[in-house]
Design an enzyme around this catalytic site. Sequence first.
Site, PDB file in Angstrom:
ATOM      1  N   LYS A 125       0.895  -1.413  -0.064  1.00 40.53           N
ATOM      2  CA  LYS A 125       0.025   0.082  -0.073  1.00 40.53           C
ATOM      3  C   LYS A 125       1.005   1.351   0.085  1.00 40.53           C
ATOM      4  O   LYS A 125       2.070   1.147   0.303  1.00 40.53           O
ATOM      5  CB  LYS A 125      -0.991  -0.124   1.147  1.00 40.53           C
ATOM      6  N   ASP A 126       0.312   2.457  -0.261  1.00 35.35           N
ATOM      7  CA  ASP A 126       0.824   3.653  -0.335  1.00 35.35           C
ATOM      8  C   ASP A 126       1.672   4.110   0.775  1.00 35.35           C
ATOM      9  O   ASP A 126       1.128   3.671   1.905  1.00 35.35           O
ATOM     10  CB  ASP A 126      -0.277   4.938  -0.596  1.00 35.35           C
ATOM     11  N   LYS A 127       2.705   4.699   0.755  1.00 33.54           N
ATOM     12  CA  LYS A 127       3.205   5.798   1.964  1.00 33.54           C
ATOM     13  C   LYS A 127       2.412   6.671   2.245  1.00 33.54           C
ATOM     14  O   LYS A 127       1.825   6.987   3.330  1.00 33.54           O
ATOM     15  CB  LYS A 127       4.726   5.867   1.834  1.00 33.54           C
TER      16      LYS A 127
END
Length: 650
Positions: free
Chosen positions: A282-284
Site C-alpha cells: 500500500k501507499d506511503k
Amino acid sequence: METVEMNSVSLKRPHSEDGVANADEIKRQKISEKSKTENNSGQSIETVTEQPDKSLLEDTKNEIIPNEESEEQEDEELEDSDEDGDPESFADMMKHGLTESDVGITKFVSSHKGFSGILKERYSDFVVHEIGKDGRVSHLDDFTVPVDDEDPSEETFTVLSDEDKQRLEELQLFKNKETSVAIEVIEDTKEKRTVIHQAVKSLFPGLETKTEDRDGKKYIIAYHAAGKKALANPRKHSWPKSRGSYCHFVLYKENKDTMDAINVLSKFLRVKPNIFSYMGTKDKRAITVQEIAVLRITAQRLAHLNKCLMNFKLGNFSYKNHPLKLGELQGNHFTVVLRNITGTDDQIEQAMHSLREIGFINYYGMQRFGTTAVPTYQIGRAILQNNWNEVMDLILKPRPGAEKGYLVKCREEWAKTKDPAAALKKLPVKRCVEGQLLRGLLKYGMKNIISAFGIIPRNNRLMYIHSYQSYVWNNMVSKRIEEYGLRAVPGDLTLKGATAVHIEEGDVDNYTIHDVVMPLPGFDVIYPKHKIGDAYKEMLVADNLDINNMRHKIRDYSLSGAYRKIIIRPQNVNWEVVAYDDPRIPLFTTDLDKLEGKPLPVLPADGKFRALKMEFSLPPSTYATMAIREVLKMDTSIKNQTQLNTTWLR
C-alpha cells in the site's frame, strides 16, 4: 501494484506557452507518431508539499536484517540528513525527470474539460482500504484481543528492565561474544521466576532459559539452544496445538509503506520480517488499512505494540491456519479528497459520471518508471538486450536530477575511476541498488557483471524488466486508442477464461471496449491481428529485441507476458462537493477517528474553498493516480509539477 506514491499536487489550468516539447518526447514519437495527447488545453501544475511527519519512530528504506542494525541506523540518519533545502535547485534538477508522455501516457477517454485541484495536500486526504478475496473491505474497528488461557500475563511485558532487554536483544542477535545472559531474580518466588521465563521466551524468540543458583541467589539464564536458525523459525513447541499458527490482524498505518511498516513491527517484536505475509503493498503518503498475517506471534504481543508505536494501530485479531498470499485480494477501495477545486458543478458531474460509466485507461502509473533521469525501463531494456555493460553504466553513471549527495559523489567517483572499491567508499548507505551492484563487482570482478548484478534482490532485478513491459504496453495502448477509439474492432484480443482469443468480424458486436485486453510482450502471449500487432513488433525492433524470441539465456529474465484490460471501470463510485475554510481540517472520519469517537468537524455552508470527495474501488494492479488523472485531465509526473512551478517546496 495497485497503490500510488505521490506528493501533493495542485493542478491548475495554465497559459498556452506552458506547453513545452522536449527532445525525449520527439525521440519517443518516432516509434509512435500518432500518439498525441488528447488534452483540451495546456496544463500547469502547482505543487504543495507537506513536511515529513517527524512523529514516526522509523523511516527505514529497506528490509531490516537484525544483525545489521547499526548499519541500517546509520543509513537512516544519512537518508534523513541529506536533504536539499533549496526549492529552486530541486525544481531545476527535477526537470530531468520523466513526464507522462515519456512513458506512453498520452490519451484520455472522457470529453469533459479538465479542472484544478490539490491531491494529497494532507496524506490523510488519501485513504486506502484493502478488499479481500471474499469481497470484504478491511476496516479497523475492534481492538479486542482473543481470550486464550495460554497467553502470558500482562506482567510479562514489564518484568524485564530496559537493561535486561538490551542485553537479551544483543544475545538474540549474536551481537556480542557472550553465550548467555544472567538475570537476577530480585524477589525470588516460583511465580516471579515463571514470569521471567515467559517474558524471555515470548519477547526474544530463539532463546531458551533455565534457573541456576549462584552464590545463594537465583538467576534466570538465557541462552541459544538451536543456533542462529532459531531466530527465523519461532519455537514450535511453545505454540498451543489448538490455536491457528498464524495471527491475522488489520494494520492501520499513516504515512508509511507496507514493507517499511513490517520492518518496524519486526524490529519491535525482535523477529525477522519474513514471518509476516500480506496480500498487497500500500501507499506511503496515505492512510491505509490492510490485513497482515504473522507466524506464531500472539495477538497479545501485537496489541501491546499499540502502546509504543506512533502512526500505527493493530486490531481485529484472529488465529488461522494459513498465511496470506500476495495477489489474493480483490482490489482496494479508495477515499480521496481533491482540495481547492476550480471546476464548475457541471464539469465535476461530467467528470465523475464519465469515470463511473466509461472508466479510465488502465495505464501503468508514473511510479512504475522511477523518478530520476534514468528510467527503470531503460535498464530493463538493456537486460533484455543482454547488454550488461549498459546495465552497469545506467545504474552507476552520473545522472542529472534530484539525488542524495552521497549518491552524486559515488557516481562521480565511478565515472572517474571505474573502481568499485573507491566508489563504494563514497557510499555510506550500502543497501541501495548502487551499493549492492558495487559490492557484486568487488566480489565477482568487472568481467562478471551478470553475477555482480545478481547480488541485487530478485524482486528488484525483475522490477526493471517489468518496467520495460509496462513502457511498451502504455505506448501500444495509446496507439490502439488513437487508431480505433473506444470500441471493440476485429483483431482485438479478449479473454475466454484465462485464454486470449481474437475478436472476429462476425462477433464484434458482442463486445465492448471493456472486454478488450492487450498483451505485455512475452513468449507466451498472442498479439492483436490489426495495425497494433505490427506496432508491437516495430517498437521492439527499434529496441533491438525480437518479439518472437522473448526467452532470455538467464531464466529469471525470460518474459512469458500477460494480458491487461485497456479500460477499467471503477466500482462503487460516489462523490460529493463540500465547502471548507481551514485547509488543515480533515474532511472525513477515518477508522481510527471512529474508534476514538472523534466527530467530523462542522463544515461551513459557504466556505472559502471547495473540495471534491470521491470514493471508488479498483481491481489489483491498477493505479488510482490514473483514475484521478482522468477526472482532472492532468499530467501526474513530478517533472511536470516542478517544471511549471518552482515554488513546490516552499
